[in-house]
Write a protein that holds these residues in place. Structure first.
Motif, PDB file in Angstrom:
ATOM      1  N   GLU A 199     -65.536  38.391 -12.543  1.00  0.00           N
ATOM      2  CA  GLU A 199     -65.007  39.332 -13.531  1.00  0.00           C
ATOM      3  C   GLU A 199     -64.731  38.552 -14.811  1.00  0.00           C
ATOM      4  OE1 GLU A 199     -64.431  42.525 -14.580  1.00  0.00           O
ATOM      5  OE2 GLU A 199     -62.890  43.028 -13.095  1.00  0.00           O
TER       6      GLU A 199
ATOM      7  N   ARG B 190     -62.705  41.391 -22.069  1.00  0.00           N
ATOM      8  CA  ARG B 190     -62.897  42.803 -21.709  1.00  0.00           C
ATOM      9  C   ARG B 190     -64.133  43.332 -22.430  1.00  0.00           C
ATOM     10  NH1 ARG B 190     -56.452  44.334 -22.143  1.00  0.00           N
ATOM     11  NH2 ARG B 190     -55.923  43.515 -20.085  1.00  0.00           N
ATOM     12  N   THR B 191     -64.548  44.529 -22.043  1.00  0.00           N
ATOM     13  CA  THR B 191     -65.668  45.148 -22.745  1.00  0.00           C
ATOM     14  C   THR B 191     -65.330  45.230 -24.239  1.00  0.00           C
ATOM     15  OG1 THR B 191     -66.021  46.499 -20.781  1.00  0.00           O
ATOM     16  CG2 THR B 191     -67.206  47.137 -22.767  1.00  0.00           C
TER      17      THR B 191
ATOM     18  N   SER C  96     -73.086  44.540 -16.348  1.00  0.00           N
ATOM     19  CA  SER C  96     -71.764  44.026 -15.954  1.00  0.00           C
ATOM     20  C   SER C  96     -71.471  42.640 -16.473  1.00  0.00           C
ATOM     21  CB  SER C  96     -71.650  44.026 -14.426  1.00  0.00           C
ATOM     22  OG  SER C  96     -71.545  45.327 -13.940  1.00  0.00           O
TER      23      SER C  96
ATOM     24  N   THR D  94     -68.293  45.195 -16.406  1.00  0.00           N
ATOM     25  CA  THR D  94     -68.231  45.339 -14.941  1.00  0.00           C
ATOM     26  C   THR D  94     -67.714  46.713 -14.519  1.00  0.00           C
ATOM     27  OG1 THR D  94     -66.067  44.273 -15.007  1.00  0.00           O
ATOM     28  CG2 THR D  94     -67.948  42.870 -14.489  1.00  0.00           C
ATOM     29  N   GLY D  95     -66.688  47.190 -15.235  1.00  0.00           N
ATOM     30  CA  GLY D  95     -66.061  48.451 -14.848  1.00  0.00           C
ATOM     31  C   GLY D  95     -66.872  49.680 -15.205  1.00  0.00           C
ATOM     32  N   SER D  96     -67.910  49.520 -16.010  1.00  0.00           N
ATOM     33  CA  SER D  96     -68.687  50.693 -16.433  1.00  0.00           C
ATOM     34  C   SER D  96     -69.710  51.130 -15.390  1.00  0.00           C
ATOM     35  CB  SER D  96     -69.404  50.414 -17.758  1.00  0.00           C
ATOM     36  OG  SER D  96     -68.468  50.295 -18.807  1.00  0.00           O
ATOM     37  N   ARG D  97     -69.995  50.252 -14.427  1.00  0.00           N
ATOM     38  CA  ARG D  97     -70.916  50.577 -13.328  1.00  0.00           C
ATOM     39  C   ARG D  97     -72.243  51.120 -13.849  1.00  0.00           C
ATOM     40  NH1 ARG D  97     -70.169  47.489 -11.418  1.00  0.00           N
ATOM     41  NH2 ARG D  97     -71.106  47.987  -9.427  1.00  0.00           N
TER      42      ARG D  97
END
Lengths: 391, 391
Positions: A40, A44-45, A234, A240-243
């Motif tokens: 991770e 962040r994004t 990701s 990563t959180g956007s899948r």
């Protein structure tokens, strides 16, 4: 409730995440833990990507999106693939998926029937065997060794390939940091052709190369027709959180994968696709920002390792991890990781999470800010030195 | 590339979406088409929900979210289930999925091994047979008839159940608009117990009931332990594009479904989960806003149908569709739908898309603004009347 055989055997050896979950529970309980476990990124994004997503959603892209992926995003992924590998690639050779994990699962679903042998390289990313088992396939590990830089050898590949349907490879590699050489990629291609295998090539770290060059097996002669490439937003864009990820494959395979997607996910949110499209349209800028800290921390760690003897390691050529051999401490990877977490609040992954061949290793993720990483890595070296001296 | 048997047989009879794709292509080409095909609410996701999503993303919820679903959302879904059905439900009995379709697939993966018989009701939502085939299961249709309001009968259920593992039901029903009566639900429960079936109950339209009352089969005595309930934010909150749903099941099944999720999707975006949580926290208000137009258009259509003889229909008790029997026109559903699209620019789904038993029907979605719906439905009635008179 009666459950299927298949689902009850997804994680027969434990899922390798025990230490990760234990560390997360400690964090939740307010204990100070430096997490060097999962991949991770600590960035962040990027807000500009999130702004693009919010604009898309507010602009009304909130209904069902095209199941194969919106045309503009499929075109952008095809263009990226072509630009980075030199292989002509059309939008019809692309399907957008709910992340790289969903792409791995779908690719194996497309290639394997129940009972089929499916090769993967060990040490491996922890979900590989479970992903293959979920499709009904039989995972078969091809072991690699630190002495050969964790590159699979032609002889080992060939010995395992008889009767197999697929060969899953991953370069740059998680967990080892290996970047496959041209010779390795040629061995993969030769084995695939000799035994009529489909290569599933996980290239989700393709922008994170510190040494050497990323080579996609699909770019070798005759491999376009027998390779499915797994990509993802990701790791490249800290999304990563956007899948959201993709598969590159021959058009006929993509057509079937679209049917599978209809029946398994019904596509990916349109606003997430618009965010991914925006990120890809920024060229290499955003990806380079995400990769830079990992390169810095790798240098940091390599420098510290050169000052000590208790840990041995191959400097990683790519990806956001390094594997350390801890056997000189008298402990295996699991015991060392436990001690490190319990006494020093540092969480690393036991090598055995990535296959028994890595039981003497730990995997360290380069995913916390530099100063914190340096402190934790120094402690890790000290702990190893103390144990090695005490033997 | 060699593809798996499984993936090449996902849509052996065509996937039933041909007319839908044809209508979409006409829209893209700039032709005026009134689309009454898929279950896409004409209201977009409410801006307050999108604001919650944007806040979550900007606030940093952009990394991997908990794979089973974030705890607060699992708790909210459990509370919703308990409030609506009266059945005590804990967060450990909930997994968040990438939409209702992913939930349907995962539930069948959890219950079926390759070759297992899996019952579903006909007419059916178009992906049901493919979803079952994707898991290696063998779909077996239990036919229902317009004369019995498209409710499955105890005798038909029992006759099909020998040797089956699962029974997939859907109330309120897509495509028929039927809301299963207590007697029907009791027959489902009795059959499940007699033949040791797992019931997979698709209840994604549970807030769209125009007549009667929604009853979840899980709420009947002894059914908690043998029922998996499929839920979704898509239809209830006009969040089709957000791809978020859930499964309610016994804790032991959920534990296995979490392993499956690790290997197939690795969870759902955290910012989408926060948006769903926000929506659920608003109580019934947002869901009622989404449902209201469908109720109005249903009344409109029922009124027009009472003025003519060429079309026969059961007024739908729930969901956003109605099934119309067009056989008095001399055409079957497919021919009628083709004529309607080609000559009048109105797209409806041929009944055969939902199983051969519905070949004499068309499905009309109540998903365009009232005035446009009224115009299209009047044209539809006129076309049918003209055809019936000309016979």
């Amino acid at each position: 409730m009666r459950l299927s055989q298949r689902i009850t055997t997804l994680s027969p050896d434990g899922d390798g995440w025990d230490l990760f979950y234990r560390a997360r529970a400690m964090v939740r309980a307010g204990q100070p833990v430096t997490e060097l476990t999962i991949g991770e990124p600590d960035t962040r994004t990027d807000p500009v990507i999130l702004d693009a997503m919010a604009r898309s959603a507010a602009g009304g892209h909130t209904g069902y999106a095209d199941v194969p992926g919106i045309p503009a995003l499929r075109a952008a992924i095809a263009a990226r693939t072509e630009a980075r590998t030199g292989v002509p690639t059309t939008p019809d050779q692309v399907i957008v998926t709910s992340g790289g994990q969903a792409a791995l699962f779908a690719a194996h679903m497309a290639a394997l029937d129940p009972g089929d042998r499916a090769l993967h390289i060990e040490p491996y990313y922890t979900t590989y065997p479970g992903t293959i088992r979920a499709t009904g396939g039989v995972p078969v590990a091809v072991k690699t060794r630190p002495e050969t830089g964790f590159q699979p050898t032609a002889a080992d590949l060939d010995a395992a390939a008889a009767g197999a349907r697929t060969l899953l490879v991953n370069t740059p590699n998680n967990p080892t940091g290996a970047v496959y050489s041209r010779a390795t990629c040629e061995a993969i291609a030769a084995t695939a052709k000799r035994h009529d295998l489909t290569v599933i090539s996980d290239e989700v770290y393709d922008t994170q190369v510190w040494q050497g060059e990323h080579l996609s097996p699909r770019a070798l002669p005759g491999m376009v027709e027998r390779t499915m490439v797994i990509g993802s937003m990701s790791k490249i864009y800290a999304m990563t959180g956007s899948r959201i990820g993709w598969i590159i494959a021959p058009e006929t395979a993509i057509a079937r994968l679209i049917s599978l997607s209809l029946n398994t996910t019904y596509g990916v949110p349109g606003f997430v696709q618009d965010a991914a499209l925006f990120a890809l349209e920024q060229g290499d800028r955003l990806a380079a920002q995400v990769a830079a800290p990992f390169r810095r921390r790798r240098e940091l760690a390599v420098g510290m390792l050169s000052q000590q003897q208790a840990l041995t390691a191959m400097p990683p050529s790519g990806a956001m991890y390094m594997m350390l051999d801890v056997r000189a401490t008298g402990l295996d990877g699991a015991a060392f990781a436990d001690l490190l977490l319990d006494r020093h609040g540092i969480a690393v992954m036991p090598g055995a999470s990535f296959g028994r061949a890595a039981a003497g290793q730990i995997r360290v993720a380069l995913t916390v800010p530099d100063d914190r990483f340096a402190t934790a890595f120094a402690t890790l070296c000290d702990v190893a030195a103390g144990l090695a001296e005490g033997r």
